[in-house]
Design a protein around this motif. Structure first.
Motif, PDB file in Angstrom:
ATOM      1  N   PHE A  92      11.725   9.575  -8.360  1.00  0.00           N
ATOM      2  CA  PHE A  92      10.880   9.010  -7.368  1.00  0.00           C
ATOM      3  C   PHE A  92       9.289   8.970  -8.147  1.00  0.00           C
ATOM      4  O   PHE A  92       8.836   9.772  -8.504  1.00  0.00           O
ATOM      5  CB  PHE A  92      10.633   9.483  -6.133  1.00  0.00           C
ATOM      6  CG  PHE A  92      11.991   9.560  -5.352  1.00  0.00           C
ATOM      7  CD1 PHE A  92      11.930   8.361  -4.270  1.00  0.00           C
ATOM      8  CD2 PHE A  92      13.091  10.139  -5.224  1.00  0.00           C
ATOM      9  CE1 PHE A  92      12.970   8.208  -3.577  1.00  0.00           C
ATOM     10  CE2 PHE A  92      14.223  10.201  -4.349  1.00  0.00           C
ATOM     11  CZ  PHE A  92      14.138   8.972  -3.634  1.00  0.00           C
ATOM     12  N   TYR A  93       8.728   7.460  -7.770  1.00  0.00           N
ATOM     13  CA  TYR A  93       7.484   7.514  -8.399  1.00  0.00           C
ATOM     14  C   TYR A  93       6.568   7.337  -7.083  1.00  0.00           C
ATOM     15  O   TYR A  93       6.869   6.072  -6.377  1.00  0.00           O
ATOM     16  CB  TYR A  93       7.332   6.423  -9.273  1.00  0.00           C
ATOM     17  CG  TYR A  93       7.754   6.610 -10.587  1.00  0.00           C
ATOM     18  CD1 TYR A  93       7.083   7.153 -11.724  1.00  0.00           C
ATOM     19  CD2 TYR A  93       9.348   6.391 -10.731  1.00  0.00           C
ATOM     20  CE1 TYR A  93       7.703   7.377 -12.874  1.00  0.00           C
ATOM     21  CE2 TYR A  93       9.870   6.822 -12.151  1.00  0.00           C
ATOM     22  CZ  TYR A  93       8.945   7.315 -13.122  1.00  0.00           C
ATOM     23  OH  TYR A  93       9.637   7.407 -14.373  1.00  0.00           O
ATOM     24  N   ILE A  94       5.625   8.035  -6.539  1.00  0.00           N
ATOM     25  CA  ILE A  94       4.991   7.885  -5.356  1.00  0.00           C
ATOM     26  C   ILE A  94       3.205   7.835  -5.820  1.00  0.00           C
ATOM     27  O   ILE A  94       3.073   8.593  -6.450  1.00  0.00           O
ATOM     28  CB  ILE A  94       4.967   9.276  -4.661  1.00  0.00           C
ATOM     29  CG1 ILE A  94       6.380   9.611  -4.594  1.00  0.00           C
ATOM     30  CG2 ILE A  94       4.315   9.246  -3.329  1.00  0.00           C
ATOM     31  CD1 ILE A  94       7.300   8.665  -3.876  1.00  0.00           C
ATOM     32  N   ASN A  95       2.922   6.578  -5.284  1.00  0.00           N
ATOM     33  CA  ASN A  95       1.437   6.163  -5.588  1.00  0.00           C
ATOM     34  C   ASN A  95       0.776   5.878  -4.119  1.00  0.00           C
ATOM     35  O   ASN A  95       1.401   5.300  -3.361  1.00  0.00           O
ATOM     36  CB  ASN A  95       1.566   4.879  -6.257  1.00  0.00           C
ATOM     37  CG  ASN A  95       0.046   4.684  -6.708  1.00  0.00           C
ATOM     38  OD1 ASN A  95      -0.508   4.288  -6.091  1.00  0.00           O
ATOM     39  ND2 ASN A  95       0.052   4.805  -8.090  1.00  0.00           N
ATOM     40  N   THR A  96      -0.343   6.369  -3.931  1.00  0.00           N
ATOM     41  CA  THR A  96      -1.207   6.287  -2.778  1.00  0.00           C
ATOM     42  C   THR A  96      -2.331   5.258  -2.735  1.00  0.00           C
ATOM     43  O   THR A  96      -3.102   5.235  -2.095  1.00  0.00           O
ATOM     44  CB  THR A  96      -2.015   7.510  -2.329  1.00  0.00           C
ATOM     45  OG1 THR A  96      -2.754   7.864  -3.481  1.00  0.00           O
ATOM     46  CG2 THR A  96      -0.943   8.617  -2.177  1.00  0.00           C
ATOM     47  N   VAL A  97      -2.224   4.076  -3.954  1.00  0.00           N
ATOM     48  CA  VAL A  97      -3.151   3.336  -4.207  1.00  0.00           C
ATOM     49  C   VAL A  97      -2.428   1.738  -4.229  1.00  0.00           C
ATOM     50  O   VAL A  97      -2.606   1.227  -5.257  1.00  0.00           O
ATOM     51  CB  VAL A  97      -3.883   3.438  -5.373  1.00  0.00           C
ATOM     52  CG1 VAL A  97      -5.317   2.664  -5.609  1.00  0.00           C
ATOM     53  CG2 VAL A  97      -4.132   5.219  -5.780  1.00  0.00           C
ATOM     54  N   PRO A  98      -2.041   1.250  -3.034  1.00  0.00           N
ATOM     55  CA  PRO A  98      -1.166   0.114  -2.986  1.00  0.00           C
ATOM     56  C   PRO A  98      -2.199  -1.068  -3.519  1.00  0.00           C
ATOM     57  O   PRO A  98      -1.705  -2.153  -3.932  1.00  0.00           O
ATOM     58  CB  PRO A  98      -0.786  -0.002  -1.472  1.00  0.00           C
ATOM     59  CG  PRO A  98      -1.417   1.037  -0.821  1.00  0.00           C
ATOM     60  CD  PRO A  98      -1.777   2.118  -1.687  1.00  0.00           C
ATOM     61  N   LEU A  99      -3.565  -0.911  -3.072  1.00  0.00           N
ATOM     62  CA  LEU A  99      -4.496  -1.815  -3.522  1.00  0.00           C
ATOM     63  C   LEU A  99      -4.577  -2.290  -4.720  1.00  0.00           C
ATOM     64  O   LEU A  99      -4.959  -3.394  -5.342  1.00  0.00           O
ATOM     65  CB  LEU A  99      -5.970  -1.638  -2.747  1.00  0.00           C
ATOM     66  CG  LEU A  99      -5.972  -1.636  -1.221  1.00  0.00           C
ATOM     67  CD1 LEU A  99      -7.248  -1.007  -0.778  1.00  0.00           C
ATOM     68  CD2 LEU A  99      -5.347  -3.032  -0.497  1.00  0.00           C
ATOM     69  N   ALA A 100      -4.325  -1.288  -5.603  1.00  0.00           N
ATOM     70  CA  ALA A 100      -4.307  -1.454  -7.145  1.00  0.00           C
ATOM     71  C   ALA A 100      -3.521  -2.464  -7.510  1.00  0.00           C
ATOM     72  O   ALA A 100      -3.640  -3.008  -8.673  1.00  0.00           O
ATOM     73  CB  ALA A 100      -4.077  -0.405  -7.770  1.00  0.00           C
ATOM     74  N   PHE A 101      -2.497  -2.974  -6.804  1.00  0.00           N
ATOM     75  CA  PHE A 101      -1.271  -3.791  -7.150  1.00  0.00           C
ATOM     76  C   PHE A 101      -1.560  -5.308  -6.515  1.00  0.00           C
ATOM     77  O   PHE A 101      -0.582  -6.090  -6.501  1.00  0.00           O
ATOM     78  CB  PHE A 101      -0.062  -3.387  -6.955  1.00  0.00           C
ATOM     79  CG  PHE A 101       0.228  -1.838  -7.359  1.00  0.00           C
ATOM     80  CD1 PHE A 101       0.893  -1.687  -8.625  1.00  0.00           C
ATOM     81  CD2 PHE A 101       0.129  -0.993  -6.766  1.00  0.00           C
ATOM     82  CE1 PHE A 101       1.268  -0.601  -9.214  1.00  0.00           C
ATOM     83  CE2 PHE A 101       0.118   0.334  -7.184  1.00  0.00           C
ATOM     84  CZ  PHE A 101       0.803   0.678  -8.522  1.00  0.00           C
ATOM     85  N   SER A 102      -2.772  -5.252  -5.904  1.00  0.00           N
ATOM     86  CA  SER A 102      -3.030  -6.748  -4.943  1.00  0.00           C
ATOM     87  C   SER A 102      -3.473  -7.531  -6.108  1.00  0.00           C
ATOM     88  O   SER A 102      -4.215  -7.418  -7.032  1.00  0.00           O
ATOM     89  CB  SER A 102      -3.967  -6.095  -4.111  1.00  0.00           C
ATOM     90  OG  SER A 102      -5.203  -5.926  -4.463  1.00  0.00           O
ATOM     91  N   ASN A 103      -3.584  -8.761  -5.334  1.00  0.00           N
ATOM     92  CA  ASN A 103      -4.252  -9.932  -6.328  1.00  0.00           C
ATOM     93  C   ASN A 103      -5.804  -9.730  -6.482  1.00  0.00           C
ATOM     94  O   ASN A 103      -6.364 -10.105  -7.558  1.00  0.00           O
ATOM     95  CB  ASN A 103      -3.976 -11.215  -5.270  1.00  0.00           C
ATOM     96  CG  ASN A 103      -2.725 -11.485  -5.017  1.00  0.00           C
ATOM     97  OD1 ASN A 103      -1.804 -11.267  -5.804  1.00  0.00           O
ATOM     98  ND2 ASN A 103      -2.418 -12.118  -4.255  1.00  0.00           N
ATOM     99  N   TYR A 104      -6.348  -9.082  -5.605  1.00  0.00           N
ATOM    100  CA  TYR A 104      -7.658  -8.894  -5.734  1.00  0.00           C
ATOM    101  C   TYR A 104      -8.155  -7.983  -7.006  1.00  0.00           C
ATOM    102  O   TYR A 104      -8.970  -8.220  -7.719  1.00  0.00           O
ATOM    103  CB  TYR A 104      -8.259  -8.251  -4.579  1.00  0.00           C
ATOM    104  CG  TYR A 104      -9.834  -7.873  -4.399  1.00  0.00           C
ATOM    105  CD1 TYR A 104     -10.606  -8.977  -4.246  1.00  0.00           C
ATOM    106  CD2 TYR A 104     -10.392  -6.569  -4.691  1.00  0.00           C
ATOM    107  CE1 TYR A 104     -12.213  -8.910  -4.340  1.00  0.00           C
ATOM    108  CE2 TYR A 104     -11.656  -6.683  -4.776  1.00  0.00           C
ATOM    109  CZ  TYR A 104     -12.516  -7.627  -4.724  1.00  0.00           C
ATOM    110  OH  TYR A 104     -14.046  -7.737  -4.509  1.00  0.00           O
TER     111      TYR A 104
END
Length: 395
Positions: A193-205
């Motif tokens: 399992f890969y757990i990441n708490t920065v979903p905004l890092a994968f956004s278009n912005y």
């Protein structure tokens, strides 16, 4: 008729002008965090989804709009299951099949602000909310990189970090500049399992505006080159859930047109009903003569000087009030009853003593004066007002 046509034409022109104004005016930036691969707004994931064939060359990308439980019913399914969402929601059934999927040697990648309780309890981790403007909380790097390149997020972002329970073999893959864990790998069976708490890092912005696509590419590079299952169910729900009204509410011009149509229809019905509805005759409600009857009986007793009779009836009604509302036995007006009334009613003790003293005096007298009857009525009214329980009618 010609006057109506003018008004209708004017309303039509105003409606068209409003629609054109809404259509051509500059659209405000939509900062909703949808994380949907369909959205090109700042916090959608359209850009990352388009880059997946380059990140996993030669591997198919399967888009799913079903819960994990439905997708993983096929036990032969293998690859990387990717979730990019704000809130990762999974019940016990979804979590169990994800665990079986990873245990067979597959990978599940989850980037989210919050995670379901079932997953956190199973993988022994929690998240901590950082409400801080410290720039060290918005600078990130990977522990697996030798050069430790730093990726910077916009300031004043509200972040979450991971907290791992002790004595568990979780591998740290990324931290913020303050040293707090933001990305980790958790072994489970033959997979991870890969757990990441920065979903905004994968956004278009992050990928396009800030030109920091390296974070998303590096994070996903930890996954093996295998088929990718991209989840959009967490962000959009089932595909068949799309309704006409949901589409209307997603686009502001359509929303305005919908509401204006409803308002116009309501106005038409109101004005039309005013013209065509026949006059409704006024119906007088039946008159309640109970109060008149009570006044007549009271006047009769009073005019005949039957003060004693009136007082006895008011006392009887008072005792009935005590029996009904406080469940007290009133056959003996002794000191014990008086104390019970004080406790249960909450009325002023002196007032209760005055009432019972006056009742005993009335029982012993053969006739009453106007002042005594008025005093009894005043005491009883004060008692009813203090206890907030008034009788339905006073005789």
């Amino acid at each position: 008729m010609k006057g109506y046509r003018r008004y209708i034409a004017l309303i039509g022109l105003l409606f068209v002008a409003l629609v054109l104004l809404e259509y051509f005016r500059p659209k405000p930036v939509d900062w909703s965090q949808t994380f949907s691969r369909e959205d090109k707004i700042p916090y959608g994931t359209y850009a990352l989804y388009e880059l997946l064939p380059d990140l996993f060359p030669g591997q198919p990308v399967q888009l799913v709009r079903e819960p994990a439980y439905n997708v993983l019913q096929d036990s032969t399914l293998n690859g990387n299951y990717v979730f990019i969402t704000k809130y990762f929601e999974a019940d016990s059934l979804d979590t169990n099949l994800l665990l079986d999927f990873v245990q067979r040697g597959n990978q599940v990648f989850i980037a989210a602000d919050e995670f379901s309780t079932y997953l956190r309890d199973t993988l022994h981790f929690s998240t901590v909310y950082l409400n801080t403007t410290n720039p060290d909380s918005t600078d990130f790097s990977f522990t697996s990189q030798s050069d430790r390149q730093v990726y910077t997020f916009p300031p004043n972002s509200y972040m979450r970090v991971l907290r791992v329970e002790e004595q568990h073999d979780h591998e740290a893959l990324g931290r913020n500049k303050a040293g707090q864990l933001t990305f980790m790998r958790v072994p489970f069976g033959e997979g991870y399992f890969y757990i990441n708490t920065v979903p905004l890092a994968f956004s278009n912005y992050q990928l396009l505006t800030l030109n920091q696509s390296g974070y998303a590419a590096t994070a996903l590079s930890h996954l093996p080159v295998q088929p990718v299952i991209w989840d959009d169910y967490q962000n959009l729900g089932r595909e068949e859930d799309q309704s006409v009204f949901r589409v209307l509410m997603q686009h502001e011009p359509l929303t305005w047109a919908y509401y204006l149509s409803l308002i116009g229809l309501v106005l038409f019905l109101l004005f039309k009903s005013k013209r065509t509805q026949r006059i409704i005759p006024v119906m007088e409600p039946p008159r309640n003569t109970t109060l008149d009857f009570v006044k007549a009986i009271g006047s009769l007793y009073f005019n005949h000087g039957s003060h004693k009779n009136i007082a006895e009836k008011k006392i009887a009604y008072f005792l009935e009030h005590l029996r009904l509302h406080y469940h007290l036995a009133t056959h003996t007006l002794d000191e014990e009853l008086r104390e019970r009334v004080k406790v249960k009613s909450g009325a002023d003790a002196a007032l209760v003593d005055q009432i019972f003293g006056l009742i005993q005096s009335i029982h012993q007298s053969s006739a009453l004066s106007d002042q005594t009857l008025l005093m009894l009525n005043t005491y009883l009214e004060d008692f009813y007002s203090q206890t907030s329980i008034r009788p339905k009618a006073n005789v």
